[in-house]
Design a protein around this motif. Structure first.
Motif, PDB file in Angstrom:
ATOM      1  N   ILE A 422       0.844  -1.194   0.000  1.00 16.45           N
ATOM      2  CA  ILE A 422       0.000   0.000   0.000  1.00 16.45           C
ATOM      3  C   ILE A 422       0.882   1.248   0.000  1.00 16.45           C
ATOM      4  CG2 ILE A 422      -1.715   1.325   1.295  1.00 16.45           C
ATOM      5  CD1 ILE A 422      -2.883  -1.251   2.288  1.00 16.45           C
ATOM      6  N   ALA A 518      -9.299   2.117  -0.388  1.00 16.63           N
ATOM      7  CA  ALA A 518      -8.100   2.023  -1.210  1.00 16.63           C
ATOM      8  C   ALA A 518      -8.369   0.997  -2.308  1.00 16.63           C
ATOM      9  CB  ALA A 518      -6.898   1.607  -0.364  1.00 16.63           C
ATOM     10  N   TYR A 554       4.440   0.288  -5.145  1.00 12.02           N
ATOM     11  CA  TYR A 554       3.131   0.322  -4.492  1.00 12.02           C
ATOM     12  C   TYR A 554       2.015   0.182  -5.526  1.00 12.02           C
ATOM     13  CZ  TYR A 554       6.119   2.115  -0.835  1.00 12.02           C
ATOM     14  OH  TYR A 554       7.133   2.263   0.069  1.00 12.02           O
TER      15      TYR A 554
END
Length: 563
Positions: A422, A518, A554
């Protein structure tokens, strides 16, 4: 007939009757022998008193194992003065009764077409500890005698020392609990005092009750941790598993010796919770399921992770039942499990379309169903909270309150997971490691384009709840369910969204208002939105930077929005 046994039984009948001392108070044992399952009795019925049930020892050392053989009364009763046999309080005995249909006034011994039965109490204990005052015992003679030689051998791979039992079982398996096994279907039994480290074993198949070929026999071991002679809570149990299987391999016994059947303990026998808890209800019958179909297994599993049911069933599955003959109703008693009121469980159905015997074992193209909420996605659930008493699991289609139990997923034997990091940029304020992330992958057909709303929960391919980590290099991973909606045409490569990676602010374990979102993302007109991505089955899928930047490790980023 084994000549050593015949000779010894003659000696027993002459010698032991005179062993008692007249001045010693008798230690009596009374009991009954049930012959109701013997088709016909043509001769007398005998009771054999032994100091072991190890078949090999009885055959090879009758002088050291058989203590006495007595004739049962015509009404099925017997009474023994154990002192006359040299037995005293504290000694351990075993009993076998047999109907000697071809008895001809010679030495009694069970031979072809006779019937035998063993003393085993309600706790699966075949041993009887003598006391000064003894309760009556009961034996049921119900096993026909056959003539064959069969053995199973291998190694016990467990490193622990102690007492182990090797047991061969030929009956139906209808529960996770050994206490639910049919003791009359035990066809092999051996007690082993094992030193530390692995050791070899060999167990003789008793030719009683089952003739060869014997299909789908289960071999398992019990480490008698508390050394009380029975499989019970706190003991460890294990099976024969090979080639990466997660379900015990069943054996077909045809005579001779089956070699290299290695055994290792895998799980503790759980302590019953003491609560009266049942789950009962019904599932929706799938197309093609009829009275002539293979069974459906209804499985109760730990409520945290569906994938673990398939990857590690002996850890995840708490209990199951078998539904047959085209029926779709069930009732499962959970009182033998460790489950308590308030526990979350998954209720899953497996239509085992190639079932031959043993434990439920999903294989290619079997069908699976999950009892799940299919209403508003913010309330999506695939587990239920147990209540004491009866818990009802029933398909119910109501406005905004719909639950389904459809067997509508096809099982594929792949092992697929998704890994990602992340992006620390854009993380919302106030995030800490006391909260979890809800991870979810959804097939493209279950998502509305542009709106990115999930419109069909049956297209959810994987879901897990994992701890949030502040470490930006931490790799998150979760599994894809190996059971996919039957409408998915090609399971080998699937367009999916790693749609929700939700920071569970209210710690309720489900998507809910205020949870930060997310996703694997892309930028459309300066707005970050979830990005579609092709998942490859049967592999570890590592998400890389969405824009292809080799310097950006990421793949998932918080989008600046909440649920």
């Amino acid at each position: 007939m084994n000549i050593k046994i015949a000779t010894f039984l003659l000696l027993v009948s002459v010698t032991f009757v005179a062993c008692g001392e007249k001045s010693t108070p008798p230690v009596m044992l009374n009991g009954t022998v049930d012959l109701s399952e013997v088709p016909q009795t043509h001769g007398p019925v005998f009771l054999c008193v032994l100091n072991t049930l190890d078949y090999d020892k009885i055959i090879n050392d009758p002088f050291g194992t058989i203590l006495e053989v007595i004739n049962i009364n015509d009404d099925g009763t017997f009474s023994i003065n154990l002192m006359e046999m040299g037995i005293s309080a504290g000694d351990t005995l075993y009993f076998i009764a047999f109907a000697d249909n071809d008895y001809n006034k010679g030495i009694p011994f069970p031979t072809l077409d006779d019937y035998v039965g063993f003393y085993i109490d309600s706790n699966w204990n075949p041993s009887f500890v003598v006391r000064e005052t003894n309760d009556e015992i009961a034996l049921k003679v119900n096993r026909r005698v056959y003539e064959y030689e069969a053995k199973i051998s291998g190694r016990i791979l467990d490193e622990s020392e102690g007492t182990f039992f090797v047991i061969v079982y030929a009956g139906d398996i209808v529960s996770m609990s050994p206490s639910a096994f049919d003791v009359d279907a035990i066809i092999g039994y051996k007690k082993i005092t094992k030193p530390a480290g692995s050791c070899p074993y060999e167990v003789q198949i008793m030719p009683y009750g089952y003739n060869i070929p014997i299909q789908n026999a289960l071999v398992f071991i019990v480490h008698d941790v508390n050394n009380n002679g029975i499989p019970d809570p706190g003991d460890r149990i294990g099976f024969y598993i090979e080639n990466g299987d997660v379900v015990p391999r069943m054996l077909n016994i045809r005579g001779g010796t089956i070699q290299n059947i290695d055994l290792m303990t895998m799980m503790d026998i759980p302590s019953p919770s003491g609560y009266n808890i049942t789950i009962e209800g019904s599932f929706t019958k799938p197309a093609g399921y009829s009275a002539h179909s293979r069974p459906v297994f209804v499985i109760i599993a730990d409520g945290n992770d569906i994938s673990s049911i398939f990857a590690n069933p002996f850890s995840a599955i708490k209990e199951f039942t078998r539904v047959e003959n085209g029926d779709n109703t069930f009732s499962i008693d959970l009182s033998r499990t460790s489950l308590v009121p308030g526990d979350e469980v998954i209720v899953l159905a497996l239509w085992d379309r190639d079932f031959e015997g043993g434990f439920p074992n999903p294989t290619t193209l079997d069908k699976v169903g999950i009892y799940q909420y299919i209403g508003v996605i913010s309330n999506y659930q695939y587990s239920i909270t147990l209540q004491e008493g009866t818990n009802t699991v029933q398909p119910s289609r109501k406005w905004l309150e719909s639950w389904e139990f459809d067997i509508n997923k096809i099982y594929y034997p792949f092992h697929t997971s998704i890994e990602f990091k992340i992006d620390p940029a854009g993380r919302p304020s106030g995030m800490d490691e006391n909260h979890n992330l809800i991870l979810m992958a959804v097939h493209d057909d279950g998502v509305v384009d542009l709106l990115y709303d999930i419109i069909d929960v049956n297209y959810i391919l994987g879901m897990a709840i994992v701890p949030y980590r502040q470490d930006s290099e931490y790799v998150y991973s979760f599994d894809i369910f190996p059971a996919l909606d039957e409408r998915i045409a090609d399971p080998t490569t699937m367009p999916i969204y790693v749609y929700y990676v939700l920071y569970d602010r209210d710690a309720d374990g489900m998507p809910s208002s205020g949870d930060d979102i997310a996703a694997y993302w892309e930028e459309l007109v300066f707005v970050k939105v979830p990005k579609k991505w092709n998942l490859i089955s049967d592999s570890v899928n590592v998400l890389s930077s969405p824009n292809g930047d080799p310097n950006n490790p990421y793949a998932v980023r918080f989008l600046g929005s909440t649920y």
